[in-house]
Scaffold this motif. Structure first.
Motif, PDB file in Angstrom:
ATOM      1  N   GLY A 105       9.009  -2.769   7.502  1.00  0.00           N
ATOM      2  CA  GLY A 105       7.974  -1.895   8.028  1.00  0.00           C
ATOM      3  C   GLY A 105       6.753  -1.361   7.210  1.00  0.00           C
ATOM      4  O   GLY A 105       6.272  -0.778   7.319  1.00  0.00           O
ATOM      5  N   ALA A 106       6.950  -1.714   5.744  1.00  0.00           N
ATOM      6  CA  ALA A 106       6.001  -1.278   4.609  1.00  0.00           C
ATOM      7  C   ALA A 106       4.702  -1.899   5.117  1.00  0.00           C
ATOM      8  O   ALA A 106       4.618  -2.752   5.555  1.00  0.00           O
ATOM      9  CB  ALA A 106       6.538  -1.791   3.349  1.00  0.00           C
ATOM     10  N   HIS A 107       3.768  -0.994   4.508  1.00  0.00           N
ATOM     11  CA  HIS A 107       2.314  -1.491   4.867  1.00  0.00           C
ATOM     12  C   HIS A 107       1.451  -0.844   3.828  1.00  0.00           C
ATOM     13  O   HIS A 107       1.896   0.121   3.181  1.00  0.00           O
ATOM     14  CB  HIS A 107       1.720  -1.123   6.267  1.00  0.00           C
ATOM     15  CG  HIS A 107       1.726   0.403   6.603  1.00  0.00           C
ATOM     16  ND1 HIS A 107       2.867   1.092   6.882  1.00  0.00           N
ATOM     17  CD2 HIS A 107       0.719   1.255   6.580  1.00  0.00           C
ATOM     18  CE1 HIS A 107       2.698   2.404   7.057  1.00  0.00           C
ATOM     19  NE2 HIS A 107       1.251   2.590   6.795  1.00  0.00           N
ATOM     20  N   GLY A 108       0.170  -1.126   3.697  1.00  0.00           N
ATOM     21  CA  GLY A 108      -0.687  -0.844   2.689  1.00  0.00           C
ATOM     22  C   GLY A 108      -0.340  -1.468   1.372  1.00  0.00           C
ATOM     23  O   GLY A 108       0.311  -2.287   1.491  1.00  0.00           O
ATOM     24  N   GLU A 109      -0.543  -0.670   0.325  1.00  0.00           N
ATOM     25  CA  GLU A 109      -0.478  -1.311  -0.956  1.00  0.00           C
ATOM     26  C   GLU A 109       1.217  -1.146  -1.484  1.00  0.00           C
ATOM     27  O   GLU A 109       1.633  -0.140  -1.086  1.00  0.00           O
ATOM     28  CB  GLU A 109      -1.201  -0.492  -2.008  1.00  0.00           C
ATOM     29  CG  GLU A 109      -1.119  -1.308  -3.466  1.00  0.00           C
ATOM     30  CD  GLU A 109      -2.032  -0.587  -4.462  1.00  0.00           C
ATOM     31  OE1 GLU A 109      -1.762   0.213  -5.112  1.00  0.00           O
ATOM     32  OE2 GLU A 109      -3.356  -0.891  -4.364  1.00  0.00           O
ATOM     33  N   ILE A 110       1.514  -2.274  -1.865  1.00  0.00           N
ATOM     34  CA  ILE A 110       3.214  -2.301  -2.100  1.00  0.00           C
ATOM     35  C   ILE A 110       3.346  -2.439  -3.561  1.00  0.00           C
ATOM     36  O   ILE A 110       4.292  -1.940  -3.949  1.00  0.00           O
ATOM     37  CB  ILE A 110       3.684  -3.266  -1.231  1.00  0.00           C
ATOM     38  CG1 ILE A 110       3.681  -3.227   0.071  1.00  0.00           C
ATOM     39  CG2 ILE A 110       5.588  -3.673  -1.881  1.00  0.00           C
ATOM     40  CD1 ILE A 110       4.355  -4.484   1.039  1.00  0.00           C
ATOM     41  N   VAL A 111       2.562  -3.084  -4.247  1.00  0.00           N
ATOM     42  CA  VAL A 111       2.753  -3.236  -5.659  1.00  0.00           C
ATOM     43  C   VAL A 111       1.420  -3.234  -6.365  1.00  0.00           C
ATOM     44  O   VAL A 111       0.440  -3.805  -5.839  1.00  0.00           O
ATOM     45  CB  VAL A 111       3.344  -4.643  -5.914  1.00  0.00           C
ATOM     46  CG1 VAL A 111       3.357  -4.849  -7.399  1.00  0.00           C
ATOM     47  CG2 VAL A 111       4.636  -4.778  -5.447  1.00  0.00           C
ATOM     48  N   ASP A 112       1.291  -2.691  -7.507  1.00  0.00           N
ATOM     49  CA  ASP A 112       0.161  -2.464  -8.266  1.00  0.00           C
ATOM     50  C   ASP A 112       0.445  -2.246  -9.809  1.00  0.00           C
ATOM     51  O   ASP A 112       0.983  -1.444 -10.264  1.00  0.00           O
ATOM     52  CB  ASP A 112      -0.756  -1.387  -7.903  1.00  0.00           C
ATOM     53  CG  ASP A 112      -2.003  -1.079  -8.665  1.00  0.00           C
ATOM     54  OD1 ASP A 112      -2.453  -2.069  -9.339  1.00  0.00           O
ATOM     55  OD2 ASP A 112      -2.819  -0.167  -8.519  1.00  0.00           O
ATOM     56  N   VAL A 113       0.286  -3.701 -10.433  1.00  0.00           N
ATOM     57  CA  VAL A 113       0.878  -3.731 -11.805  1.00  0.00           C
ATOM     58  C   VAL A 113      -0.254  -3.964 -12.708  1.00  0.00           C
ATOM     59  O   VAL A 113      -0.985  -4.960 -12.455  1.00  0.00           O
ATOM     60  CB  VAL A 113       1.943  -4.998 -11.937  1.00  0.00           C
ATOM     61  CG1 VAL A 113       2.207  -5.142 -13.443  1.00  0.00           C
ATOM     62  CG2 VAL A 113       3.177  -4.487 -11.030  1.00  0.00           C
ATOM     63  N   ASP A 114      -0.350  -3.307 -13.787  1.00  0.00           N
ATOM     64  CA  ASP A 114      -1.490  -3.768 -14.739  1.00  0.00           C
ATOM     65  C   ASP A 114      -0.386  -4.095 -15.939  1.00  0.00           C
ATOM     66  O   ASP A 114       0.130  -3.275 -16.617  1.00  0.00           O
ATOM     67  CB  ASP A 114      -2.123  -2.555 -15.308  1.00  0.00           C
ATOM     68  CG  ASP A 114      -3.273  -2.227 -14.139  1.00  0.00           C
ATOM     69  OD1 ASP A 114      -3.550  -3.175 -13.232  1.00  0.00           O
ATOM     70  OD2 ASP A 114      -3.795  -0.902 -14.318  1.00  0.00           O
ATOM     71  N   ASP A 115      -0.746  -5.394 -16.362  1.00  0.00           N
ATOM     72  CA  ASP A 115      -0.005  -5.864 -17.398  1.00  0.00           C
ATOM     73  C   ASP A 115      -0.716  -6.243 -18.661  1.00  0.00           C
ATOM     74  O   ASP A 115      -1.511  -7.101 -18.791  1.00  0.00           O
ATOM     75  CB  ASP A 115       0.737  -7.271 -17.173  1.00  0.00           C
ATOM     76  CG  ASP A 115       1.646  -8.104 -18.091  1.00  0.00           C
ATOM     77  OD1 ASP A 115       1.423  -7.607 -19.177  1.00  0.00           O
ATOM     78  OD2 ASP A 115       2.289  -8.995 -17.770  1.00  0.00           O
ATOM     79  N   GLU A 116      -0.728  -5.192 -19.384  1.00  0.00           N
ATOM     80  CA  GLU A 116      -1.718  -4.979 -20.697  1.00  0.00           C
ATOM     81  C   GLU A 116      -1.560  -6.239 -21.550  1.00  0.00           C
ATOM     82  O   GLU A 116      -2.370  -6.842 -22.108  1.00  0.00           O
ATOM     83  CB  GLU A 116      -1.453  -3.654 -21.440  1.00  0.00           C
ATOM     84  CG  GLU A 116      -2.005  -2.727 -20.725  1.00  0.00           C
ATOM     85  CD  GLU A 116      -3.585  -2.513 -20.284  1.00  0.00           C
ATOM     86  OE1 GLU A 116      -4.233  -3.187 -21.329  1.00  0.00           O
ATOM     87  OE2 GLU A 116      -3.981  -1.804 -19.380  1.00  0.00           O
ATOM     88  N   GLU A 117      -0.073  -6.587 -21.983  1.00  0.00           N
ATOM     89  CA  GLU A 117       0.214  -7.775 -22.789  1.00  0.00           C
ATOM     90  C   GLU A 117      -0.379  -9.148 -22.287  1.00  0.00           C
ATOM     91  O   GLU A 117      -1.071  -9.751 -23.093  1.00  0.00           O
ATOM     92  CB  GLU A 117       1.505  -7.944 -22.820  1.00  0.00           C
ATOM     93  CG  GLU A 117       2.193  -8.940 -23.792  1.00  0.00           C
ATOM     94  CD  GLU A 117       3.540  -8.859 -23.688  1.00  0.00           C
ATOM     95  OE1 GLU A 117       4.029 -10.031 -23.872  1.00  0.00           O
ATOM     96  OE2 GLU A 117       4.235  -7.926 -23.635  1.00  0.00           O
ATOM     97  N   ASN A 118      -0.461  -9.437 -21.208  1.00  0.00           N
ATOM     98  CA  ASN A 118      -0.892 -10.595 -20.550  1.00  0.00           C
ATOM     99  C   ASN A 118      -2.499 -10.466 -19.932  1.00  0.00           C
ATOM    100  O   ASN A 118      -2.983 -11.611 -19.382  1.00  0.00           O
ATOM    101  CB  ASN A 118      -0.140 -11.303 -19.466  1.00  0.00           C
ATOM    102  CG  ASN A 118       1.313 -11.778 -19.918  1.00  0.00           C
ATOM    103  OD1 ASN A 118       1.133 -12.334 -21.095  1.00  0.00           O
ATOM    104  ND2 ASN A 118       2.193 -11.070 -19.409  1.00  0.00           N
ATOM    105  N   GLN A 119      -2.968  -9.121 -20.131  1.00  0.00           N
ATOM    106  CA  GLN A 119      -4.297  -8.914 -19.625  1.00  0.00           C
ATOM    107  C   GLN A 119      -4.478  -9.104 -17.984  1.00  0.00           C
ATOM    108  O   GLN A 119      -5.255  -9.791 -17.601  1.00  0.00           O
ATOM    109  CB  GLN A 119      -5.538  -9.746 -20.399  1.00  0.00           C
ATOM    110  CG  GLN A 119      -5.410  -8.885 -21.884  1.00  0.00           C
ATOM    111  CD  GLN A 119      -5.852  -7.627 -21.676  1.00  0.00           C
ATOM    112  OE1 GLN A 119      -7.186  -7.408 -21.313  1.00  0.00           O
ATOM    113  NE2 GLN A 119      -5.053  -6.641 -22.252  1.00  0.00           N
ATOM    114  N   THR A 120      -3.374  -8.931 -17.344  1.00  0.00           N
ATOM    115  CA  THR A 120      -3.428  -9.326 -15.817  1.00  0.00           C
ATOM    116  C   THR A 120      -3.256  -8.156 -14.950  1.00  0.00           C
ATOM    117  O   THR A 120      -2.222  -7.390 -15.545  1.00  0.00           O
ATOM    118  CB  THR A 120      -2.385 -10.337 -15.602  1.00  0.00           C
ATOM    119  OG1 THR A 120      -2.565 -11.335 -16.338  1.00  0.00           O
ATOM    120  CG2 THR A 120      -2.261 -10.875 -14.346  1.00  0.00           C
TER     121      THR A 120
END
Length: 127
Positions: A105-120
């Motif tokens: 039942g999760a909804h909305g934003e589940i994951v938000d990752v900023d990977d500085e090493e891979n600039q992603t």
């Protein structure tokens, strides 16, 4: 029928022909693509799992939209059509954990990752 949907239908049929997905999975994907609620066992508006991978300067790298009812099949399909999903997203995010959260039942934003090493940047959310 739009050209995008026709192309996606052909890709699904080719995956069935090549044995990458079985016929049941192919039918489920075709039904979801055509928005057939009776065949998807859902009479309410469909929800979507959306995965966005972008560069740090906000240029798109990977965009995947999967009908929530078909998240398991859709992720298989996405991995086959976009190898970047495996290379970039799966190294940063546990998709099995996301699928379980969505099923619970999760909804909305589940994951938000900023990977500085891979600039992603990786964002996963349910709409």
């Amino acid at each position: 029928m739009s050209e995008d949907i026709t192309d996606e239908r052909m890709q699904i049929l080719e995956m069935v022909e090549e044995g990458k997905i079985n016929t049941k999975e192919g039918l489920e994907l075709l039904d979801a693509l055509e928005g057939n609620p009776e065949k998807n066992d859902s009479k309410k508006k469909a929800k979507w799992l959306r995965i966005r991978v972008r560069t740090m300067d906000d240029n798109p790298k990977v965009t995947v939209n999967i009908p929530l009812a078909l998240v398991d099949v859709g992720l298989k399909l996405a991995r086959k059509f976009d190898p970047k999903l495996d290379e970039e997203v799966l190294n940063q995010v546990d998709l099995d954990e996301i699928v379980e959260a969505v099923k619970n039942g999760a909804h909305g934003e589940i994951v938000d990752v900023d990977d500085e090493e891979n600039q992603t940047k990786v964002k996963v959310y349910v709409e």
